[in-house]
Motif scaffolding. Sequence first.
Motif, PDB file in Angstrom:
ATOM      1  N   TRP A  29       0.834  -1.214   0.000  1.00  0.00           N
ATOM      2  CA  TRP A  29       0.000   0.000   0.000  1.00  0.00           C
ATOM      3  C   TRP A  29       0.866   1.260   0.000  1.00  0.00           C
ATOM      4  O   TRP A  29       0.587   2.207  -0.744  1.00  0.00           O
ATOM      5  CB  TRP A  29      -0.909   0.001   1.223  1.00  0.00           C
ATOM      6  CG  TRP A  29      -1.752   1.227   1.341  1.00  0.00           C
ATOM      7  CD1 TRP A  29      -2.833   1.552   0.578  1.00  0.00           C
ATOM      8  CD2 TRP A  29      -1.580   2.312   2.253  1.00  0.00           C
ATOM      9  NE1 TRP A  29      -3.359   2.770   0.962  1.00  0.00           N
ATOM     10  CE2 TRP A  29      -2.599   3.255   1.989  1.00  0.00           C
ATOM     11  CE3 TRP A  29      -0.668   2.573   3.272  1.00  0.00           C
ATOM     12  CZ2 TRP A  29      -2.723   4.441   2.708  1.00  0.00           C
ATOM     13  CZ3 TRP A  29      -0.792   3.749   3.989  1.00  0.00           C
ATOM     14  CH2 TRP A  29      -1.813   4.670   3.700  1.00  0.00           C
ATOM     15  N   THR A  38      -9.268   3.519   1.643  1.00  0.00           N
ATOM     16  CA  THR A  38     -10.118   2.369   1.335  1.00  0.00           C
ATOM     17  C   THR A  38      -9.439   1.368   0.398  1.00  0.00           C
ATOM     18  O   THR A  38     -10.096   0.441  -0.074  1.00  0.00           O
ATOM     19  CB  THR A  38     -11.445   2.841   0.708  1.00  0.00           C
ATOM     20  OG1 THR A  38     -11.159   3.641  -0.446  1.00  0.00           O
ATOM     21  CG2 THR A  38     -12.267   3.643   1.702  1.00  0.00           C
ATOM     22  N   ASP A  39      -8.141   1.556   0.136  1.00  0.00           N
ATOM     23  CA  ASP A  39      -7.419   0.612  -0.712  1.00  0.00           C
ATOM     24  C   ASP A  39      -7.455  -0.778  -0.097  1.00  0.00           C
ATOM     25  O   ASP A  39      -7.306  -0.952   1.120  1.00  0.00           O
ATOM     26  CB  ASP A  39      -5.962   1.042  -0.887  1.00  0.00           C
ATOM     27  CG  ASP A  39      -5.806   2.191  -1.866  1.00  0.00           C
ATOM     28  OD1 ASP A  39      -6.738   2.405  -2.650  1.00  0.00           O
ATOM     29  OD2 ASP A  39      -4.759   2.857  -1.836  1.00  0.00           O
ATOM     30  N   LEU A  40      -7.610  -1.778  -0.952  1.00  0.00           N
ATOM     31  CA  LEU A  40      -7.711  -3.151  -0.483  1.00  0.00           C
ATOM     32  C   LEU A  40      -6.483  -3.621   0.304  1.00  0.00           C
ATOM     33  O   LEU A  40      -6.643  -4.264   1.344  1.00  0.00           O
ATOM     34  CB  LEU A  40      -7.975  -4.086  -1.671  1.00  0.00           C
ATOM     35  CG  LEU A  40      -8.383  -5.520  -1.329  1.00  0.00           C
ATOM     36  CD1 LEU A  40      -9.668  -5.527  -0.510  1.00  0.00           C
ATOM     37  CD2 LEU A  40      -8.555  -6.342  -2.597  1.00  0.00           C
ATOM     38  N   PHE A  44      -6.907  -5.030   4.138  1.00  0.00           N
ATOM     39  CA  PHE A  44      -6.478  -6.374   4.504  1.00  0.00           C
ATOM     40  C   PHE A  44      -5.381  -6.320   5.570  1.00  0.00           C
ATOM     41  O   PHE A  44      -5.333  -7.172   6.465  1.00  0.00           O
ATOM     42  CB  PHE A  44      -5.964  -7.122   3.272  1.00  0.00           C
ATOM     43  CG  PHE A  44      -7.009  -7.953   2.585  1.00  0.00           C
ATOM     44  CD1 PHE A  44      -7.473  -9.113   3.175  1.00  0.00           C
ATOM     45  CD2 PHE A  44      -7.522  -7.576   1.355  1.00  0.00           C
ATOM     46  CE1 PHE A  44      -8.437  -9.894   2.541  1.00  0.00           C
ATOM     47  CE2 PHE A  44      -8.487  -8.346   0.717  1.00  0.00           C
ATOM     48  CZ  PHE A  44      -8.947  -9.514   1.314  1.00  0.00           C
ATOM     49  N   MET A  87     -13.206  -5.394   6.421  1.00  0.00           N
ATOM     50  CA  MET A  87     -13.742  -6.216   5.346  1.00  0.00           C
ATOM     51  C   MET A  87     -15.194  -5.859   5.043  1.00  0.00           C
ATOM     52  O   MET A  87     -15.627  -5.884   3.889  1.00  0.00           O
ATOM     53  CB  MET A  87     -13.637  -7.693   5.709  1.00  0.00           C
ATOM     54  CG  MET A  87     -12.212  -8.228   5.773  1.00  0.00           C
ATOM     55  SD  MET A  87     -11.345  -8.120   4.175  1.00  0.00           S
ATOM     56  CE  MET A  87     -10.472  -6.541   4.341  1.00  0.00           C
ATOM     57  N   VAL A  90     -15.047  -2.798   2.889  1.00  0.00           N
ATOM     58  CA  VAL A  90     -14.664  -3.150   1.518  1.00  0.00           C
ATOM     59  C   VAL A  90     -15.838  -3.741   0.759  1.00  0.00           C
ATOM     60  O   VAL A  90     -16.109  -3.386  -0.398  1.00  0.00           O
ATOM     61  CB  VAL A  90     -13.477  -4.142   1.540  1.00  0.00           C
ATOM     62  CG1 VAL A  90     -13.252  -4.730   0.142  1.00  0.00           C
ATOM     63  CG2 VAL A  90     -12.211  -3.452   2.017  1.00  0.00           C
ATOM     64  N   ILE A  94     -17.649  -2.286  -2.595  1.00  0.00           N
ATOM     65  CA  ILE A  94     -17.640  -3.018  -3.859  1.00  0.00           C
ATOM     66  C   ILE A  94     -19.048  -3.344  -4.339  1.00  0.00           C
ATOM     67  O   ILE A  94     -19.395  -3.131  -5.507  1.00  0.00           O
ATOM     68  CB  ILE A  94     -16.819  -4.319  -3.713  1.00  0.00           C
ATOM     69  CG1 ILE A  94     -15.330  -3.989  -3.564  1.00  0.00           C
ATOM     70  CG2 ILE A  94     -17.032  -5.231  -4.917  1.00  0.00           C
ATOM     71  CD1 ILE A  94     -14.462  -5.198  -3.300  1.00  0.00           C
ATOM     72  N   ILE A 142     -16.728 -11.597   0.444  1.00  0.00           N
ATOM     73  CA  ILE A 142     -15.338 -11.744   0.007  1.00  0.00           C
ATOM     74  C   ILE A 142     -15.217 -12.912  -0.967  1.00  0.00           C
ATOM     75  O   ILE A 142     -14.533 -12.820  -1.996  1.00  0.00           O
ATOM     76  CB  ILE A 142     -14.414 -11.952   1.225  1.00  0.00           C
ATOM     77  CG1 ILE A 142     -14.436 -10.721   2.125  1.00  0.00           C
ATOM     78  CG2 ILE A 142     -12.984 -12.249   0.778  1.00  0.00           C
ATOM     79  CD1 ILE A 142     -13.728 -10.911   3.447  1.00  0.00           C
ATOM     80  N   THR A 145     -16.543 -11.969  -4.329  1.00  0.00           N
ATOM     81  CA  THR A 145     -15.630 -11.027  -4.981  1.00  0.00           C
ATOM     82  C   THR A 145     -14.471 -11.756  -5.645  1.00  0.00           C
ATOM     83  O   THR A 145     -14.142 -11.504  -6.817  1.00  0.00           O
ATOM     84  CB  THR A 145     -15.089 -10.021  -3.949  1.00  0.00           C
ATOM     85  OG1 THR A 145     -16.184  -9.304  -3.376  1.00  0.00           O
ATOM     86  CG2 THR A 145     -14.133  -9.038  -4.608  1.00  0.00           C
ATOM     87  N   VAL A 217      -5.335  -2.684  -6.852  1.00  0.00           N
ATOM     88  CA  VAL A 217      -6.581  -2.558  -6.099  1.00  0.00           C
ATOM     89  C   VAL A 217      -7.754  -2.690  -7.056  1.00  0.00           C
ATOM     90  O   VAL A 217      -7.800  -1.998  -8.070  1.00  0.00           O
ATOM     91  CB  VAL A 217      -6.637  -1.204  -5.369  1.00  0.00           C
ATOM     92  CG1 VAL A 217      -7.913  -1.095  -4.561  1.00  0.00           C
ATOM     93  CG2 VAL A 217      -5.420  -1.034  -4.487  1.00  0.00           C
ATOM     94  N   THR A 220     -13.969   0.068  -7.546  1.00  0.00           N
ATOM     95  CA  THR A 220     -14.969   0.138  -6.476  1.00  0.00           C
ATOM     96  C   THR A 220     -16.229  -0.608  -6.830  1.00  0.00           C
ATOM     97  O   THR A 220     -17.040  -0.910  -5.970  1.00  0.00           O
ATOM     98  CB  THR A 220     -15.329   1.614  -6.200  1.00  0.00           C
ATOM     99  OG1 THR A 220     -15.756   2.212  -7.429  1.00  0.00           O
ATOM    100  CG2 THR A 220     -14.157   2.359  -5.645  1.00  0.00           C
TER     101      THR A 220
END
Length: 225
Positions: A29, A38-40, A44, A87, A90, A94, A142, A145, A217, A220
Motif C-alpha cells: 500500500w 479504502t485501498d484493499l 487487509f 472487510m 470493503v 464493492i 469476500i 468477490t 486494487v 470500487t
Amino acid sequence: MQTVNTDLLALAASMILSVLLAAYLLRVWYRQEHRILTDLPLMFAITFVAQSTSLLILILPELGVVEMSLAVFKVRTLVICALVLPMLGVMLNIWLPRYERYHLRAMALFVVVWVVVTALADSETMIMTILIPLIIPVFIGILLTFLITWYTKRLREVRSDLMVASVLLAIANQATRVWLQENGLISISYLTMLLSMLLTTLALTNPWAPKRAPVVVPPTTLPEA
C-alpha cells in the motif's frame, strides 16, 4: 517426554503468518503511487493486524500467562470486531457503491450490535451463536468477490483461486466453531484456521507471479462477467 501442544503451534504459526502478511500488505500500500484509506491492501493489512492480536490473546492462556476467562474471551471478541470491520467496509464499497452515504451508518450499527452483545452475553457460546452469523455474510461477500476476479482474471497479482479456497475454509470453520468447541474438538478449528492462513499467504504474495508487481486494487464496482 513432554508432548507437543498442537493447538499452541497452530495458533503461533497462524499469528506469525498474520504479522508477515500485514507487513507485506502495508508495504504494498505504501509503495502505491496514489494511496487512499479504502485501498484493499490497507484494509487487509488492518484485518491481519487485528487477527494477529486476536491469536495472541488465544496463545497467552496456552502459555499459562493468563487464565482463559469470559472477560478475556470478550476482549478477544472486541478485537475480532476490528478484524471484520475493514472487510465489511470493503464489501459495502464493492457491492453497494450507490448507497455510499449509508456505509458509515451500517458499519456503526454493526459495531454497536457487536459491542452490546459482547457486553451483555453471559457465556462464550451465546456470544458466538449471535455474532458468527454477522461474520459469515462478510466472508460470503469476500468469497463472491474473489470468485468474480478469478473468473474474469482481473486481479492477476493475486491467486484468486487460492483465496476462494481459503475463504471457503474460513466460512466452514466459523459455521462449525460452536459445535467443535462444545465437543472438545477446538483443535480442528485451529488447524483449519492455519490451513486457511497458509492459502491466504500464498494467494496474496503469489510466489508464482513472473515478477513482483504491487497488488492492483480492484475497482470500487465489480467487473462485469
